[in-house]
Design an enzyme around this catalytic site. Structure first.
Site, mmCIF file in Angstrom:
data_model
loop_
_atom_site.group_PDB
_atom_site.id
_atom_site.type_symbol
_atom_site.label_atom_id
_atom_site.label_comp_id
_atom_site.label_asym_id
_atom_site.label_seq_id
_atom_site.Cartn_x
_atom_site.Cartn_y
_atom_site.Cartn_z
ATOM 1 C CB THR A 1 -0.658 0.034 1.114
ATOM 2 O OG1 THR A 1 -1.654 -1.054 1.184
ATOM 3 C CG2 THR A 1 -1.825 1.133 1.320
ATOM 4 C CB THR B 1 -3.857 -0.773 -1.236
ATOM 5 O OG1 THR B 1 -3.182 -1.930 -0.978
ATOM 6 C CG2 THR B 1 -5.089 -1.365 -1.075
ATOM 7 N N GLY C 1 -1.079 -2.374 6.298
ATOM 8 C CA GLY C 1 -2.225 -3.479 6.604
ATOM 9 C C GLY C 1 -2.709 -2.920 7.828
HETATM 10 N N1 GLU Z 1 -5.382 -4.559 2.365
HETATM 11 C C1 GLU Z 1 -5.062 -3.811 3.396
HETATM 12 C C2 GLU Z 1 -6.098 -3.008 3.872
HETATM 13 O O1 GLU Z 1 -7.180 -2.527 2.944
HETATM 14 C C3 GLU Z 1 -4.020 -2.707 2.877
HETATM 15 C C4 GLU Z 1 -2.777 -3.669 2.572
HETATM 16 C C5 GLU Z 1 -1.530 -2.903 3.435
HETATM 17 O O2 GLU Z 1 -1.510 -1.722 3.569
HETATM 18 O O3 GLU Z 1 -0.720 -3.724 3.267
HETATM 19 O O4 GLU Z 1 -6.287 -2.271 4.857
#
Ligand code: GLU
Length: 617
Positions: A426, A444, A511
């Site tokens: 991201t 992201t 994440g």
């Molecule tokens: N999939 C994560 C989210 O939507 C973002 C991924 C990341 O920051 O590594 O929160």
């Protein structure tokens, strides 16, 4: 819909657009080129983590993206125009973190109305995605998260990023999509200088990139990851942006490209000798055609005289940051030692994460009690479980939003740990313009490298965002797979106002650690007396309602002994996919008196970010 300026209404290609944009006299600056030819221009590579000045600011992880945003501001564009230009450039230079194959959340402060608005451009599950999509039909058992789910068609959700750019420009911008894409198209054409992060991220993904013909061709051009210092060009992506500039978003969401995206997801184009399993997905042309960005009300909490606006569900960012702040507001952190304040920060995070796990999902599918989660009385009751002298045993139990009175009662039941499968990819950007408008935008493709699948001939990777759904299906889980639903996110683009005026805007990748990074930076700045530069640089730790606190080595060195004595179990950061012992890669802008802007990026994480202001002080 308001009229948008088209700098090049008569132009037929973005090559012309690019030339027009750079030829605008106001773009002149020592670092920004003022005229063609494109190939001879110096490529921005220098990174400055802090920029102080007036007239507008852009901060991202990447010097090309920040330069593109700055160029737009100098040419008279507003914060929204510049944010789209910077994001589109990140799609070129940070293709493993963001791009039109992914999704994100866009938060906007409108200086004229004084209102904060948001766009939810999250990827959605295909209409035909069954609830047992994460079960291997061959074995009847769940797919492994790695390698099966992360490198698959089944993880690919309908991308929302391009629709977000279009909607943002349409609602609040002054430039056309074609003009806002032009700087990025130029970078894709003339190429950018490969840095260590880009090479390392390619190497980290080498095995799965080799599994797909088109990915291998693009990102492992001579059988190896591009060398540091070499020029990486992406003419396929330039042509894709060019087609979008000419035909609008339908060049992506309809017709040949939509068909191709659907084909790739449903029948991944693996190489002959590929050994990875790569489960097929469900995305159809109809899913793409029907994709819609959601405009929604921001979450809002008061925190020590500030109004903190965040991203509402389908992200868990706004409610989780907000609930933790409401809990923390009950304690005077500024009078505590750093260790005591950090203990409260970690404990409040765990409590808010417990509620995130129990209540957060896509509000179009499940009833998310946003108002109750952000109620001060609920926070008062949650704070009953925070012992100022001792860390609680994790996981802590979720609160009950259906009955609370703020009065402490007997201890609640034991909690459940929410399986954390989010990855550390991201990217995030912050933009302010001379009129006082502000954009905070996190975007992201989920994991670094997304699904690993490049769309043939189009130069961009598809996301694997659907892996953010709970991997084990349970009918009571708010984040269970449902067709057409958006998986729960942690992205937390945040804008803080004080007396109705911007005080600070911030966000980060990482994440579920995004939530704690944003929270920790707010506590650092508002409670612990740090400057914004210190608040972003300070070592980080994250408590997401698990037995261990994940922390950067510098955090463990500084606070480990004191926090361990309080019962915290600190373990060094680092995920299964990369060796980085870092948490997040934030950007932020602080708004001072006399319109002074302090734009900050990471001074060292992710190889350092790039902050720029229009008129440096
Ligand atoms: N999939 C994560 C989210 O939507 C973002 C991924 C990341 O920051 O590594 O929160």
């Amino acid at each position: 819909m308001r009229m948008r300026t088209s700098l090049a209404a008569a132009a037929t290609s973005t090559g012309v657009l690019a030339a027009l944009v750079v030829a605008t006299p106001t773009v002149a600056s020592p670092s920004a080129p003022t005229s063609a030819p494109t190939s001879a221009e110096p490529r921005p590579t220098a990174k400055k983590a802090t920029a102080i000045g007036t007239g507008g600011a852009v901060t991202t992880v990447d010097p090309e993206a920040s330069a593109a945003g700055l160029k737009v501001l100098r040419a008279g564009g507003n914060a929204v125009d510049a944010a789209v230009a910077a994001a589109a450039t990140l799609g070129v230079t940070e293709p493993y973190s963001a791009g039109i194959g992914g999704g994100g959340y866009f938060v906007y402060y409108n200086a004229k109305s004084g209102k904060v608005r948001t766009l939810d451009g999250r990827e959605t599950a295909p209409r035909k995605m069954p609830q047992d999509a994460f079960i291997d039909p061959a074995t009847g058992k769940p797919y492994n998260f790695t390698p099966e789910l992360v490198t698959s068609g089944v993880g690919v959700g309908t991308p929302g990023t391009l629709a977000t750019w279009d909607k943002a420009l349409d609602s609040w911008g002054t430039w056309s999509l074609a003009d806002a894409l032009a700087p990025a198209t130029k970078v894709a054409t003339r190429g950018f200088v490969v840095d260590e992060t880009f090479r390392q991220q390619t190497l980290d993904n080498e095995e799965r990139f080799r599994a797909f013909k088109d990915t291998k061709r693009l990102f492992l051009p001579k059988g190896d990851a591009p060398q540091v210092g070499s020029i990486f060009r992406n003419p396929d992506l330039a042509a894709t942006y060019d087609a979008i500039a000419r035909r609008g978003t339908k060049a992506f969401y309809r017709g040949a490209l939509a068909r191709l995206i659907s084909d790739v997801v449903r029948k991944p184009r693996t190489t002959k000798n590929n050994k990875l399993p790569v489960p097929k997905g469900y995305l159809t042309q109809r899913d793409l055609r029907d994709y819609e960005v959601r405009s929604q009300r921001a979450t809002k909490v008061g925190y020590r005289g500030h109004d903190v606006y965040g991203m509402a569900p389908s992200s868990s960012g706004g409610t989780t940051v907000g609930e933790a702040l409401n809990i923390l507001e009950r304690y005077d952190l500024s009078k505590m030692t750093a260790e005591q304040a950090l203990h409260h920060y970690l404990e409040a995070s765990a409590l808010a994460f417990a509620d995130r796990g129990k209540y957060l999902g896509d509000p179009a599918y499940v009833d998310v009690p946003v108002r109750r989660l952000l109620d001060d009385t609920f926070a008062a009751e949650r704070a009953c479980s925070l012992n100022p002298a001792k860390a609680a045993t994790k996981p802590v139990a979720a609160g009950d939003v259906t009955s609370y009175d703020g009065v402490c009662g007997p201890a609640t039941a034991k909690g459940e740990t929410d399986t954390d499968t989010e990855n550390l990819s991201t990217t995030n950007l912050t933009v302010a313009d001379r009129w006082g408008n502000v954009v905070e935008y996190t975007l992201t493709i989920e994991q670094t490298g997304g699904s690993g699948m490049v769309v043939p001939g189009h130069g961009f990777l598809l996301n694997n965002e659907l892996t953010d759904f709970s991997t084990v299906y349970s009918a009571t889980d708010p984040n269970r797979i449902q067709p057409g639903k958006r998986p729960r996110s942690s992205m937390s683009p945040t804008i803080v106002l004080k007396d109705g005026k911007p005080f600070m805007a911030l966000g980060s990748p990482g994440g579920s650690t995004i939530i704690t990074t944003v929270l920790q930076m707010l506590v650092n700045r508002i409670d612990l007396g740090m400057t914004i530069q210190e608040a972003i640089a300070a070592p980080r730790a994250t408590q997401r309602n698990t037995a261990n606190v994940t922390a950067e080595p510098a955090f463990i060195t500084a606070y480990g002994p004191a926090l361990t004595a309080l019962g915290h179990n600190l373990v060094p950061a680092g995920d299964a996919f990369t060796s980085a012992a870092e948490i997040g890669a934030a950007t932020a802008i602080e708004f001072g008196p006399k319109r002074l802007l302090t734009a900050v990026a990471e001074p060292s994480r992710r190889g350092r970010g790039s902050a720029k202001v229009v008129d440096p002080r």
